[in-house]
Write a protein that holds these residues in place. Structure first.
Motif, mmCIF file in Angstrom:
data_model
loop_
_atom_site.group_PDB
_atom_site.id
_atom_site.type_symbol
_atom_site.label_atom_id
_atom_site.label_comp_id
_atom_site.label_asym_id
_atom_site.label_seq_id
_atom_site.Cartn_x
_atom_site.Cartn_y
_atom_site.Cartn_z
ATOM 1 N N UNK A 1 35.042 29.214 35.948
ATOM 2 C CA UNK A 1 35.691 27.905 35.939
ATOM 3 C C UNK A 1 35.798 27.391 37.367
ATOM 4 N N UNK A 2 34.979 26.420 37.728
ATOM 5 C CA UNK A 2 34.956 25.900 39.092
ATOM 6 C C UNK A 2 34.511 24.451 39.086
ATOM 7 N N UNK A 3 35.093 23.657 39.971
ATOM 8 C CA UNK A 3 34.635 22.296 40.181
ATOM 9 C C UNK A 3 35.141 21.269 39.199
ATOM 10 N N UNK A 4 36.093 21.604 38.379
ATOM 11 C CA UNK A 4 36.644 20.649 37.425
ATOM 12 C C UNK A 4 37.448 21.362 36.365
ATOM 13 N N UNK A 5 37.898 20.600 35.388
ATOM 14 C CA UNK A 5 38.727 21.190 34.338
ATOM 15 C C UNK A 5 38.050 21.100 32.974
#
Length: 162
Positions: free
Chosen positions: A41-45
């Motif tokens: 989980x990286x760079x946003x939701x």
């Protein structure tokens, strides 16, 4: 939040990180996540939603970023990267890593019955319609029409090869 269906098979050598931003990671019934698959989980939701009867082979990396939605009966070959996120970089007075991320282009959407060959890269805004075949080593950043074969450019309708 990580939700793995009881009939899904997840290799003990896969690495699925839980989100600190509230992203959901869902793996559907009878799906297989092979060894050395990394979910980050990286760079946003955005959420990662893997449908039913999906196979994600060894060495794939999936960043959740702005979201990845994978339909049913999808085959993903080894060493593919899904990156539904874009770094901001326009401000030359700041390091790129300090500039955050650009607005979403819609994440990545893969419809049912898609085959993605080895070493492919899918970028933010990639939409693979039902029945697509993506040739090994391809980079996808836009929409591929249903039942087309793609290897850097559309080659033929899938119906022509069947």
């Amino acid at each position: 939040m990580i939700e793995i269906h009881p009939t899904a098979k997840l290799s003990h050598l896969a690495d699925i990180e839980d989100s600190v931003r509230g992203s959901r990671i869902v793996v559907g019934a009878h799906s297989v996540i092979d060894s050395f698959v990394k979910v980050k989980p990286a760079g946003g939701s955005g959420d990662l939603v893997v449908g039913e009867h999906v196979v994600i082979n060894a060495g794939c990396v999936l960043y959740t970023g702005n979201g990845i939605h994978i339909g049913n009966y999808v085959a993903i070959a080894a060493n593919c990267t899904f990156a539904p996120v874009n770094h901001a970089y326009a401000d030359r007075s700041r390091l790129i890593r300090e500039q955050g991320f650009l607005p979403s282009k819609g994440g990545i959407v893969i419809e049912d019955d898609v085959w993605i060959g080895a070493n492919c890269v899918l970028l933010d805004g990639a939409v693979l319609r039902r029945g697509c075949v993506v040739g090994a080593g391809s980079i996808v950043r836009g929409e591929l029409l249903a039942y087309t074969v793609y290897a850097g450019q559309p080659l033929a309708a899938v119906g022509e090869r069947r």
